[in-house]
Design a protein around this motif. Sequence first.
Motif, PDB file in Angstrom:
ATOM      1  N   MET A  85       6.595   0.273  -7.075  1.00 40.71           N
ATOM      2  CA  MET A  85       5.989   1.556  -7.403  1.00 40.71           C
ATOM      3  C   MET A  85       6.413   2.038  -8.778  1.00 40.71           C
ATOM      4  O   MET A  85       5.671   2.631  -9.515  1.00 40.71           O
ATOM      5  CB  MET A  85       6.384   2.570  -6.330  1.00 40.71           C
ATOM      6  CG  MET A  85       5.659   3.866  -6.370  1.00 40.71           C
ATOM      7  SD  MET A  85       3.958   3.918  -6.699  1.00 40.71           S
ATOM      8  CE  MET A  85       3.039   2.735  -6.100  1.00 40.71           C
TER       9      MET A  85
ATOM     10  N   SER B 125       4.264   0.555 -11.200  1.00 40.62           N
ATOM     11  CA  SER B 125       2.934   1.148 -11.255  1.00 40.62           C
ATOM     12  C   SER B 125       2.970   2.512 -11.945  1.00 40.62           C
ATOM     13  O   SER B 125       2.042   2.916 -12.597  1.00 40.62           O
ATOM     14  CB  SER B 125       2.355   1.292  -9.856  1.00 40.62           C
ATOM     15  OG  SER B 125       2.988   2.340  -9.194  1.00 40.62           O
ATOM     16  N   LEU B 126       4.101   3.194 -11.801  1.00 36.21           N
ATOM     17  CA  LEU B 126       4.204   4.487 -12.463  1.00 36.21           C
ATOM     18  C   LEU B 126       4.221   4.304 -13.969  1.00 36.21           C
ATOM     19  O   LEU B 126       3.540   5.005 -14.705  1.00 36.21           O
ATOM     20  CB  LEU B 126       5.486   5.205 -12.024  1.00 36.21           C
ATOM     21  CG  LEU B 126       5.323   6.083 -10.795  1.00 36.21           C
ATOM     22  CD1 LEU B 126       6.660   6.601 -10.337  1.00 36.21           C
ATOM     23  CD2 LEU B 126       4.383   7.234 -11.087  1.00 36.21           C
TER      24      LEU B 126
ATOM     25  N   GLU C  51     -10.310   2.765   0.226  1.00 31.69           N
ATOM     26  CA  GLU C  51      -9.096   1.952   0.198  1.00 31.69           C
ATOM     27  C   GLU C  51      -7.913   2.700   0.796  1.00 31.69           C
ATOM     28  O   GLU C  51      -6.914   2.104   1.147  1.00 31.69           O
ATOM     29  CB  GLU C  51      -8.728   1.619  -1.255  1.00 31.69           C
ATOM     30  CG  GLU C  51      -9.745   0.786  -1.981  1.00 31.69           C
ATOM     31  CD  GLU C  51      -9.125  -0.533  -2.449  1.00 31.69           C
ATOM     32  OE1 GLU C  51      -8.033  -0.886  -1.994  1.00 31.69           O
ATOM     33  OE2 GLU C  51      -9.766  -1.184  -3.278  1.00 31.69           O
ATOM     34  N   TYR C  52      -8.036   4.026   0.795  1.00 29.31           N
ATOM     35  CA  TYR C  52      -6.877   4.823   1.186  1.00 29.31           C
ATOM     36  C   TYR C  52      -7.175   5.732   2.374  1.00 29.31           C
ATOM     37  O   TYR C  52      -8.262   6.246   2.519  1.00 29.31           O
ATOM     38  CB  TYR C  52      -6.444   5.760   0.047  1.00 29.31           C
ATOM     39  CG  TYR C  52      -6.521   5.190  -1.340  1.00 29.31           C
ATOM     40  CD1 TYR C  52      -5.424   4.537  -1.892  1.00 29.31           C
ATOM     41  CD2 TYR C  52      -7.687   5.314  -2.094  1.00 29.31           C
ATOM     42  CE1 TYR C  52      -5.492   4.021  -3.172  1.00 29.31           C
ATOM     43  CE2 TYR C  52      -7.751   4.806  -3.383  1.00 29.31           C
ATOM     44  CZ  TYR C  52      -6.653   4.162  -3.917  1.00 29.31           C
ATOM     45  OH  TYR C  52      -6.723   3.657  -5.182  1.00 29.31           O
TER      46      TYR C  52
ATOM     47  N   MET D  27     -11.585   7.937  -0.522  1.00 28.51           N
ATOM     48  CA  MET D  27     -10.394   8.243   0.267  1.00 28.51           C
ATOM     49  C   MET D  27     -10.762   8.893   1.594  1.00 28.51           C
ATOM     50  O   MET D  27     -11.483   9.884   1.621  1.00 28.51           O
ATOM     51  CB  MET D  27      -9.486   9.168  -0.551  1.00 28.51           C
ATOM     52  CG  MET D  27      -8.105   9.331  -0.015  1.00 28.51           C
ATOM     53  SD  MET D  27      -7.213  10.523  -1.021  1.00 28.51           S
ATOM     54  CE  MET D  27      -6.086   9.455  -1.891  1.00 28.51           C
TER      55      MET D  27
ATOM     56  N   HIS E 234      -4.059   1.248   2.059  1.00 30.17           N
ATOM     57  CA  HIS E 234      -2.875   2.091   1.894  1.00 30.17           C
ATOM     58  C   HIS E 234      -3.006   3.335   2.756  1.00 30.17           C
ATOM     59  O   HIS E 234      -4.089   3.909   2.850  1.00 30.17           O
ATOM     60  CB  HIS E 234      -2.726   2.558   0.441  1.00 30.17           C
ATOM     61  CG  HIS E 234      -2.524   1.432  -0.520  1.00 30.17           C
ATOM     62  ND1 HIS E 234      -1.292   0.891  -0.785  1.00 30.17           N
ATOM     63  CD2 HIS E 234      -3.408   0.742  -1.275  1.00 30.17           C
ATOM     64  CE1 HIS E 234      -1.422  -0.089  -1.675  1.00 30.17           C
ATOM     65  NE2 HIS E 234      -2.699  -0.207  -1.977  1.00 30.17           N
TER      66      HIS E 234
ATOM     67  N   VAL F 266      -1.270   7.041   2.970  1.00 31.45           N
ATOM     68  CA  VAL F 266      -0.377   7.954   2.258  1.00 31.45           C
ATOM     69  C   VAL F 266      -0.119   9.177   3.121  1.00 31.45           C
ATOM     70  O   VAL F 266      -1.057   9.847   3.550  1.00 31.45           O
ATOM     71  CB  VAL F 266      -1.028   8.412   0.937  1.00 31.45           C
ATOM     72  CG1 VAL F 266      -0.153   9.454   0.264  1.00 31.45           C
ATOM     73  CG2 VAL F 266      -1.276   7.229   0.015  1.00 31.45           C
TER      74      VAL F 266
ATOM     75  N   HIS G 266       2.953   4.835   2.708  1.00 30.13           N
ATOM     76  CA  HIS G 266       3.703   5.482   1.628  1.00 30.13           C
ATOM     77  C   HIS G 266       4.008   6.935   1.966  1.00 30.13           C
ATOM     78  O   HIS G 266       3.269   7.572   2.706  1.00 30.13           O
ATOM     79  CB  HIS G 266       2.890   5.483   0.328  1.00 30.13           C
ATOM     80  CG  HIS G 266       2.327   4.150  -0.033  1.00 30.13           C
ATOM     81  ND1 HIS G 266       3.003   3.251  -0.824  1.00 30.13           N
ATOM     82  CD2 HIS G 266       1.164   3.534   0.314  1.00 30.13           C
ATOM     83  CE1 HIS G 266       2.271   2.153  -0.958  1.00 30.13           C
ATOM     84  NE2 HIS G 266       1.150   2.298  -0.279  1.00 30.13           N
TER      85      HIS G 266
ATOM     86  N   TRP H  20       4.722  10.532  -0.043  1.00 31.35           N
ATOM     87  CA  TRP H  20       4.707  11.226  -1.332  1.00 31.35           C
ATOM     88  C   TRP H  20       4.851  12.728  -1.126  1.00 31.35           C
ATOM     89  O   TRP H  20       4.578  13.257  -0.046  1.00 31.35           O
ATOM     90  CB  TRP H  20       3.368  10.999  -2.073  1.00 31.35           C
ATOM     91  CG  TRP H  20       3.029   9.577  -2.363  1.00 31.35           C
ATOM     92  CD1 TRP H  20       3.857   8.482  -2.252  1.00 31.35           C
ATOM     93  CD2 TRP H  20       1.760   9.076  -2.815  1.00 31.35           C
ATOM     94  NE1 TRP H  20       3.177   7.345  -2.617  1.00 31.35           N
ATOM     95  CE2 TRP H  20       1.892   7.678  -2.969  1.00 31.35           C
ATOM     96  CE3 TRP H  20       0.545   9.678  -3.109  1.00 31.35           C
ATOM     97  CZ2 TRP H  20       0.849   6.864  -3.392  1.00 31.35           C
ATOM     98  CZ3 TRP H  20      -0.502   8.880  -3.536  1.00 31.35           C
ATOM     99  CH2 TRP H  20      -0.343   7.488  -3.679  1.00 31.35           C
TER     100      TRP H  20
ATOM    101  N   PHE I  72       3.826  16.403  -3.236  1.00 35.25           N
ATOM    102  CA  PHE I  72       3.133  17.027  -4.366  1.00 35.25           C
ATOM    103  C   PHE I  72       3.895  18.283  -4.778  1.00 35.25           C
ATOM    104  O   PHE I  72       4.306  19.064  -3.921  1.00 35.25           O
ATOM    105  CB  PHE I  72       1.697  17.395  -3.962  1.00 35.25           C
ATOM    106  CG  PHE I  72       0.878  18.019  -5.069  1.00 35.25           C
ATOM    107  CD1 PHE I  72       0.382  17.250  -6.110  1.00 35.25           C
ATOM    108  CD2 PHE I  72       0.600  19.383  -5.063  1.00 35.25           C
ATOM    109  CE1 PHE I  72      -0.382  17.817  -7.125  1.00 35.25           C
ATOM    110  CE2 PHE I  72      -0.165  19.960  -6.076  1.00 35.25           C
ATOM    111  CZ  PHE I  72      -0.643  19.164  -7.109  1.00 35.25           C
TER     112      PHE I  72
ATOM    113  N   LEU J 293       2.543  14.064  -8.375  1.00 36.94           N
ATOM    114  CA  LEU J 293       2.932  13.460  -7.113  1.00 36.94           C
ATOM    115  C   LEU J 293       4.273  12.766  -7.296  1.00 36.94           C
ATOM    116  O   LEU J 293       4.495  12.091  -8.304  1.00 36.94           O
ATOM    117  CB  LEU J 293       1.899  12.408  -6.696  1.00 36.94           C
ATOM    118  CG  LEU J 293       0.534  12.911  -6.262  1.00 36.94           C
ATOM    119  CD1 LEU J 293      -0.459  11.760  -6.235  1.00 36.94           C
ATOM    120  CD2 LEU J 293       0.628  13.557  -4.884  1.00 36.94           C
TER     121      LEU J 293
ATOM    122  N   ASP K 153       6.750   9.965  -5.647  1.00 38.13           N
ATOM    123  CA  ASP K 153       6.817   8.889  -4.665  1.00 38.13           C
ATOM    124  C   ASP K 153       8.217   8.867  -4.055  1.00 38.13           C
ATOM    125  O   ASP K 153       9.209   8.753  -4.775  1.00 38.13           O
ATOM    126  CB  ASP K 153       6.519   7.555  -5.372  1.00 38.13           C
ATOM    127  CG  ASP K 153       6.355   6.412  -4.380  1.00 38.13           C
ATOM    128  OD1 ASP K 153       6.638   6.622  -3.170  1.00 38.13           O
ATOM    129  OD2 ASP K 153       5.941   5.331  -4.801  1.00 38.13           O
TER     130      ASP K 153
END
Lengths: 303, 212
Positions: A1, A4-5, A128-129, A152, A184, A186, A270, A272, A274, A281, A283
Amino acid sequence: MRLSLGFGIKWDAAVGGGVKPFKASGTLARSFSQAASSPQPFTASFARKQRLSPLSHNFASSRLQPRRPYSSRIMSTEELDKQPPQEVKKYLQQSHDRIFESNKKWAAEQKAKNPDFFSHLNAGQSPEYLWIGCSDSRIPAEAITGLGPGEMFIHRNIANLVCSTDLNVMSVVNYAVRHLHVKHIVVCGHYGCGGVKAAMTPQDLGLLNPWLRNIRDVYRLHEAELDGIKDEEAKYNRLVELNVVEQARNVIKTAAIQQSYAKSGYPIVHGWVFGFKDGLLKDLEIDFEGQLKDIQKIYNLTS
Amino acid sequence: MSLVADPLDRIFAGNRTYAERTVQDDPHHFSQLSKGQSPEILWIGCADSRVPETTLCNLKPGDIFVHRNIANCVHTDDLSSASVVEYAVAHIKVKKVVVCGHTSCGGANAALSDGDLGTTLNTWLHPVRELRRKHKAELEKLPDDAARAVHLAELNVHSSIEVLKQHPSIKRAISERGLSLHGVIYDIAAGQLRLLEETGNSKKSFGLWSPN
């Protein structure tokens, strides 16, 4: 992650180079109506949408533009309560009509950009999410992640809880994993969560008691750590994070996730949070495989 | 390296762009949001990815309190939606409750089929299948499955509103401060919201449901 960040920052910087910020002059509402009345091509988001999936093509620019074609002002509840009945009625009618006006405008905009936009969506969804978030009005999942319609699958309840006896959330997880094959999942909480705060308050909240009990149980699971935090706000923030971790664990405990992961290597779960302070966000970097292994010692439902 | 390599990168990148642009546009946006929320609308919608309420209503964070589940159902025995309603109506004091169904709803399609969806979804969608059974004749008259799914979604919106009317906090809010309930259908193929007419009433209020 972390990778990716870093990637996100680089990508963002590249895109951000071309961003022309909107004039932040006047009131928020005014700058919104300005933006709505003078649609300008948004070069940066165009560049962005080109690079993302074909789905995000058409709404990326409008989504990132501030907009609020409100003709009427928003009144606080206290203010509204002081108005005469006919004014209240008028106000309610306006706040109702506003949604339909905005929606018409939005639909026309999407259609103007891409005539096939809606027929494409009408053909079906393959998000996907799966997002499991709080009902709080300040965290519209698709808006804060820059995603558009079709991308989403979303469940939102009070304090983003995942309870094994709640058929509501379990149906969502089941449908998302077994039918939509999301990659994924979340669980996203947020600092300043009213539900978490209420659960820390020694008060009878009636109908909300059984629901918020789940958060009190999270506290009990992490009592030593939380009691060790002296600052009230820090303690509250930590409870928000721990609640997300526990709810993510609850997702991992389901048969749908365990079986799909064993078979296909997804979805990944995952956690997260906010933050309103910066709109970003965070992680919590849940080690999915580690958690899964840990959980399956007791909750193994793969066979 | 492709920019679509990892779907999670997209979310984080999207979020950074969102945060950056929002601050550029209004430096106080987030600090204002962090003070609290006072949305006027509670939205009960479907989890379907194609119906993101805030986006399709062209609204902003802070405007709509949201519960989304499979097929926008409100069941009498569901603690999750009951808690959302309690929090939104009794504590946040929203002024409107919107139940939004939509065309080509996977839940409605599933409820129209006799397939085994697994115990969880079978149980969750049981009330929708009951609606199908009760309205068998009128559903059969419709030309195709797409039309049947839309009609079942409409029936389901009405049914959710019927359940909401019985929620103690909603009852109180209706009589004390004029809370209203609205049933709408979102047409995915057109991108438009459509108000449902009030059921069982000759006075057409275009979905503006009022107890009086």
